[in-house]
Write a protein that holds these residues in place. Structure first.
Motif, PDB file in Angstrom:
ATOM      1  N   LYS A   1       0.823  -1.213   0.000  1.00  0.00           N
ATOM      2  CA  LYS A   1       0.000   0.000   0.000  1.00  0.00           C
ATOM      3  C   LYS A   1       0.858   1.264   0.000  1.00  0.00           C
ATOM      4  O   LYS A   1       0.428   2.316   0.471  1.00  0.00           O
ATOM      5  CB  LYS A   1      -0.913  -0.003   1.231  1.00  0.00           C
ATOM      6  N   LYS A   2       2.051   1.157  -0.557  1.00  0.00           N
ATOM      7  CA  LYS A   2       3.006   2.256  -0.477  1.00  0.00           C
ATOM      8  C   LYS A   2       2.467   3.576  -1.026  1.00  0.00           C
ATOM      9  O   LYS A   2       2.724   4.640  -0.447  1.00  0.00           O
ATOM     10  CB  LYS A   2       4.294   1.880  -1.205  1.00  0.00           C
ATOM     11  N   SER A   3       1.720   3.528  -2.118  1.00  0.00           N
ATOM     12  CA  SER A   3       1.209   4.772  -2.717  1.00  0.00           C
ATOM     13  C   SER A   3       0.223   5.457  -1.788  1.00  0.00           C
ATOM     14  O   SER A   3       0.212   6.689  -1.663  1.00  0.00           O
ATOM     15  CB  SER A   3       0.541   4.473  -4.060  1.00  0.00           C
ATOM     16  N   LYS A   4      -0.574   4.681  -1.110  1.00  0.00           N
ATOM     17  CA  LYS A   4      -1.568   5.221  -0.186  1.00  0.00           C
ATOM     18  C   LYS A   4      -0.908   5.746   1.086  1.00  0.00           C
ATOM     19  O   LYS A   4      -1.327   6.768   1.656  1.00  0.00           O
ATOM     20  CB  LYS A   4      -2.591   4.142   0.177  1.00  0.00           C
ATOM     21  N   LEU A   5       0.128   5.068   1.543  1.00  0.00           N
ATOM     22  CA  LEU A   5       0.758   5.400   2.821  1.00  0.00           C
ATOM     23  C   LEU A   5       1.908   6.400   2.704  1.00  0.00           C
ATOM     24  O   LEU A   5       2.420   6.876   3.712  1.00  0.00           O
ATOM     25  CB  LEU A   5       1.280   4.122   3.483  1.00  0.00           C
ATOM     26  N   LYS A   6       2.301   6.717   1.487  1.00  0.00           N
ATOM     27  CA  LYS A   6       3.421   7.636   1.260  1.00  0.00           C
ATOM     28  C   LYS A   6       3.242   8.937   2.021  1.00  0.00           C
ATOM     29  O   LYS A   6       2.170   9.551   2.009  1.00  0.00           O
ATOM     30  CB  LYS A   6       3.540   7.919  -0.235  1.00  0.00           C
ATOM     31  N   ASP A   7       4.298   9.368   2.710  1.00  0.00           N
ATOM     32  CA  ASP A   7       4.358  10.625   3.452  1.00  0.00           C
ATOM     33  C   ASP A   7       3.411  10.669   4.650  1.00  0.00           C
ATOM     34  O   ASP A   7       3.194  11.739   5.228  1.00  0.00           O
ATOM     35  CB  ASP A   7       4.081  11.826   2.536  1.00  0.00           C
ATOM     36  N   GLN A   8       2.868   9.517   5.038  1.00  0.00           N
ATOM     37  CA  GLN A   8       2.010   9.445   6.216  1.00  0.00           C
ATOM     38  C   GLN A   8       2.776   8.848   7.395  1.00  0.00           C
ATOM     39  O   GLN A   8       3.711   8.079   7.220  1.00  0.00           O
ATOM     40  CB  GLN A   8       0.771   8.589   5.932  1.00  0.00           C
ATOM     41  N   GLU A   9       2.356   9.208   8.609  1.00  0.00           N
ATOM     42  CA  GLU A   9       2.897   8.571   9.793  1.00  0.00           C
ATOM     43  C   GLU A   9       2.185   7.239  10.006  1.00  0.00           C
ATOM     44  O   GLU A   9       0.953   7.193  10.018  1.00  0.00           O
ATOM     45  CB  GLU A   9       2.728   9.457  11.028  1.00  0.00           C
ATOM     46  N   ILE A  10       2.959   6.189  10.134  1.00  0.00           N
ATOM     47  CA  ILE A  10       2.398   4.865  10.317  1.00  0.00           C
ATOM     48  C   ILE A  10       3.110   4.160  11.469  1.00  0.00           C
ATOM     49  O   ILE A  10       4.189   4.573  11.898  1.00  0.00           O
ATOM     50  CB  ILE A  10       2.499   4.011   9.041  1.00  0.00           C
ATOM     51  N   ILE A  11       2.487   3.086  11.950  1.00  0.00           N
ATOM     52  CA  ILE A  11       3.061   2.281  13.022  1.00  0.00           C
ATOM     53  C   ILE A  11       3.401   0.902  12.472  1.00  0.00           C
ATOM     54  O   ILE A  11       2.585   0.277  11.796  1.00  0.00           O
ATOM     55  CB  ILE A  11       2.076   2.148  14.197  1.00  0.00           C
ATOM     56  N   VAL A  12       4.621   0.455  12.750  1.00  0.00           N
ATOM     57  CA  VAL A  12       5.045  -0.877  12.335  1.00  0.00           C
ATOM     58  C   VAL A  12       5.739  -1.551  13.508  1.00  0.00           C
ATOM     59  O   VAL A  12       6.250  -0.890  14.423  1.00  0.00           O
ATOM     60  CB  VAL A  12       6.001  -0.842  11.121  1.00  0.00           C
ATOM     61  N   LYS A  13       5.756  -2.864  13.464  1.00  0.00           N
ATOM     62  CA  LYS A  13       6.385  -3.651  14.525  1.00  0.00           C
ATOM     63  C   LYS A  13       7.213  -4.744  13.884  1.00  0.00           C
ATOM     64  O   LYS A  13       6.763  -5.415  12.955  1.00  0.00           O
ATOM     65  CB  LYS A  13       5.298  -4.259  15.417  1.00  0.00           C
ATOM     66  N   GLY A  14       8.439  -4.923  14.339  1.00  0.00           N
ATOM     67  CA  GLY A  14       9.279  -5.938  13.725  1.00  0.00           C
ATOM     68  C   GLY A  14      10.447  -6.331  14.605  1.00  0.00           C
ATOM     69  O   GLY A  14      10.744  -5.688  15.618  1.00  0.00           O
ATOM     70  N   GLN A  15      11.103  -7.389  14.194  1.00  0.00           N
ATOM     71  CA  GLN A  15      12.304  -7.847  14.886  1.00  0.00           C
ATOM     72  C   GLN A  15      13.515  -7.131  14.318  1.00  0.00           C
ATOM     73  O   GLN A  15      13.677  -7.022  13.100  1.00  0.00           O
ATOM     74  CB  GLN A  15      12.460  -9.354  14.715  1.00  0.00           C
ATOM     75  N   VAL A  16      14.352  -6.622  15.195  1.00  0.00           N
ATOM     76  CA  VAL A  16      15.539  -5.886  14.777  1.00  0.00           C
ATOM     77  C   VAL A  16      16.584  -6.860  14.241  1.00  0.00           C
ATOM     78  O   VAL A  16      16.967  -7.811  14.921  1.00  0.00           O
ATOM     79  CB  VAL A  16      16.124  -5.087  15.952  1.00  0.00           C
ATOM     80  N   VAL A  17      17.029  -6.628  12.987  1.00  0.00           N
ATOM     81  CA  VAL A  17      18.031  -7.499  12.379  1.00  0.00           C
ATOM     82  C   VAL A  17      19.355  -6.788  12.135  1.00  0.00           C
ATOM     83  O   VAL A  17      20.366  -7.431  11.866  1.00  0.00           O
ATOM     84  CB  VAL A  17      17.508  -8.096  11.048  1.00  0.00           C
ATOM     85  N   LYS A  18      19.349  -5.455  12.254  1.00  0.00           N
ATOM     86  CA  LYS A  18      20.602  -4.703  12.085  1.00  0.00           C
ATOM     87  C   LYS A  18      20.439  -3.327  12.717  1.00  0.00           C
ATOM     88  O   LYS A  18      19.364  -2.725  12.643  1.00  0.00           O
ATOM     89  CB  LYS A  18      20.970  -4.572  10.612  1.00  0.00           C
ATOM     90  N   ILE A  19      21.508  -2.841  13.330  1.00  0.00           N
ATOM     91  CA  ILE A  19      21.512  -1.506  13.940  1.00  0.00           C
ATOM     92  C   ILE A  19      22.788  -0.780  13.525  1.00  0.00           C
ATOM     93  O   ILE A  19      23.885  -1.303  13.696  1.00  0.00           O
ATOM     94  CB  ILE A  19      21.470  -1.581  15.484  1.00  0.00           C
ATOM     95  N   ASN A  20      22.640   0.413  12.993  1.00  0.00           N
ATOM     96  CA  ASN A  20      23.775   1.282  12.671  1.00  0.00           C
ATOM     97  C   ASN A  20      23.558   2.595  13.413  1.00  0.00           C
ATOM     98  O   ASN A  20      22.649   3.352  13.092  1.00  0.00           O
ATOM     99  CB  ASN A  20      23.867   1.533  11.165  1.00  0.00           C
ATOM    100  N   GLU A  21      24.405   2.866  14.414  1.00  0.00           N
ATOM    101  CA  GLU A  21      24.159   3.999  15.296  1.00  0.00           C
ATOM    102  C   GLU A  21      24.853   5.281  14.866  1.00  0.00           C
ATOM    103  O   GLU A  21      25.957   5.272  14.338  1.00  0.00           O
ATOM    104  CB  GLU A  21      24.615   3.654  16.722  1.00  0.00           C
ATOM    105  N   GLU A  22      24.161   6.383  15.102  1.00  0.00           N
ATOM    106  CA  GLU A  22      24.686   7.744  15.026  1.00  0.00           C
ATOM    107  C   GLU A  22      25.405   8.064  13.735  1.00  0.00           C
ATOM    108  O   GLU A  22      26.536   8.533  13.722  1.00  0.00           O
ATOM    109  CB  GLU A  22      25.602   8.011  16.231  1.00  0.00           C
ATOM    110  N   ILE A  23      24.742   7.793  12.634  1.00  0.00           N
ATOM    111  CA  ILE A  23      25.237   8.262  11.345  1.00  0.00           C
ATOM    112  C   ILE A  23      24.455   9.508  10.995  1.00  0.00           C
ATOM    113  O   ILE A  23      23.245   9.471  10.911  1.00  0.00           O
ATOM    114  CB  ILE A  23      25.030   7.222  10.255  1.00  0.00           C
ATOM    115  N   MET A  24      25.170  10.591  10.797  1.00  0.00           N
ATOM    116  CA  MET A  24      24.534  11.864  10.472  1.00  0.00           C
ATOM    117  C   MET A  24      23.444  12.192  11.485  1.00  0.00           C
ATOM    118  O   MET A  24      22.322  12.553  11.153  1.00  0.00           O
ATOM    119  CB  MET A  24      23.993  11.850   9.043  1.00  0.00           C
ATOM    120  N   ASN A  25      23.808  12.022  12.746  1.00  0.00           N
ATOM    121  CA  ASN A  25      22.944  12.390  13.874  1.00  0.00           C
ATOM    122  C   ASN A  25      21.652  11.604  13.954  1.00  0.00           C
ATOM    123  O   ASN A  25      20.654  12.078  14.507  1.00  0.00           O
ATOM    124  CB  ASN A  25      22.627  13.901  13.845  1.00  0.00           C
ATOM    125  N   THR A  26      21.651  10.410  13.405  1.00  0.00           N
ATOM    126  CA  THR A  26      20.473   9.558  13.552  1.00  0.00           C
ATOM    127  C   THR A  26      20.916   8.106  13.600  1.00  0.00           C
ATOM    128  O   THR A  26      22.056   7.780  13.274  1.00  0.00           O
ATOM    129  CB  THR A  26      19.458   9.783  12.407  1.00  0.00           C
TER     130      THR A  26
END
Length: 244
Positions: free
Chosen positions: A158-183
């Motif tokens: 549903k990417k076209s419908k959800l584009k630029d909207q705030e949405i909630i998702v839930k998932g298992q973390v598979v990778k973390i890259n910290e503090e690149i360009m302040n995020t």
């Protein structure tokens, strides 16, 4: 997203460490050397020899030699043997990156997601973190949809419908890259997929109080076709997300 200029990790910069170790890297590297070394990373498995290494905060900084070129790189903090050959596929270049823990500025540095001491079996990966061929891992993940949220398959469908909207998702973390360009850059999967896509990259300025394998819920704005240049483009990105 604040101060975004390029890119991920699937993502990586860094540092809020009070005990920065003394760096072994030299302060003088020619810009030409950096420009020539890996201007674009493709799906080929790369081999590089470690010339110097120092660990500070969550990362180990290494000076690498590949095909006669030398360049600086950062990998997740680990023991690295000087003189040994290591292997990697994906990397992301940042220019004029300031490492506060080291107290220096790198005119160019490559952030490497996976850094192997032995050559791994090659699997195809797409730039932008969609990992379409890691099915052996993906199919084992089973995460229930968040209340008032979407599965990742629904997001991709549903990417076209959800584009630029705030949405909630839930998932298992598979990778973390910290503090690149302040995020921070977090990859999540929930076991669902749409047209072979099942990995979503989330950016968040929230503190990382979770680890790989944890199930986390995020709320953020869905951005499509985010292009950071240097060959790095995200078909799907959940920006400025907040952990719920």
């Amino acid at each position: 997203m604040k101060n975004l200029i390029i890119i991920i990790a699937l993502g990586l910069g860094l540092m809020a460490c009070n005990n920065a170790e003394k760096t072994n890297t030299t302060n003088t590297q020619s810009d030409a050397s950096y420009e020539d070394a890996l201007a674009k990373i493709n799906s080929t498995m790369h081999e590089a020899k470690v010339l110097e290494a120092t660990t500070s905060g969550s990362y180990t900084y290494v000076k690498l030699e590949e095909n006669g070129k030398t360049f600086m790189a950062a990998v997740s903090a680990r023991e690295v043997k000087i003189g040994d050959t290591y292997y990697y596929k994906d990397a992301m270049e940042m220019k004029n990156f300031e490492s506060k823990s080291l107290g220096k500025v790198f005119s160019s540095i490559f952030f490497i997601n996976d850094f192997y001491a032995t050559k791994p079996e090659q699997k195809e990966k797409t730039i932008g973190g969609e990992h379409k061929n890691d099915q052996d891992v993906h199919t084992k993940i089973k995460v229930e949809k968040a209340a008032n949220g979407y599965t990742l398959a629904e997001v991709f469908e549903k990417k076209s419908k959800l584009k630029d909207q705030e949405i909630i998702v839930k998932g298992q973390v598979v990778k973390i890259n910290e503090e690149i360009m302040n995020t921070n850059w977090v990859h999540i999967q929930d076991g669902t997929e749409y047209n072979g896509v099942f990995d979503l990259t989330v950016t968040t300025s929230d503190a990382i109080d979770f680890k790989i394998g944890d199930v986390v819920t995020f709320k953020g704005k869905l951005i499509l076709n985010k292009d950071f240049g240097h060959g790095y483009k995200y078909d799907f990105l959940l920006e400025d997300s907040k952990k719920q």
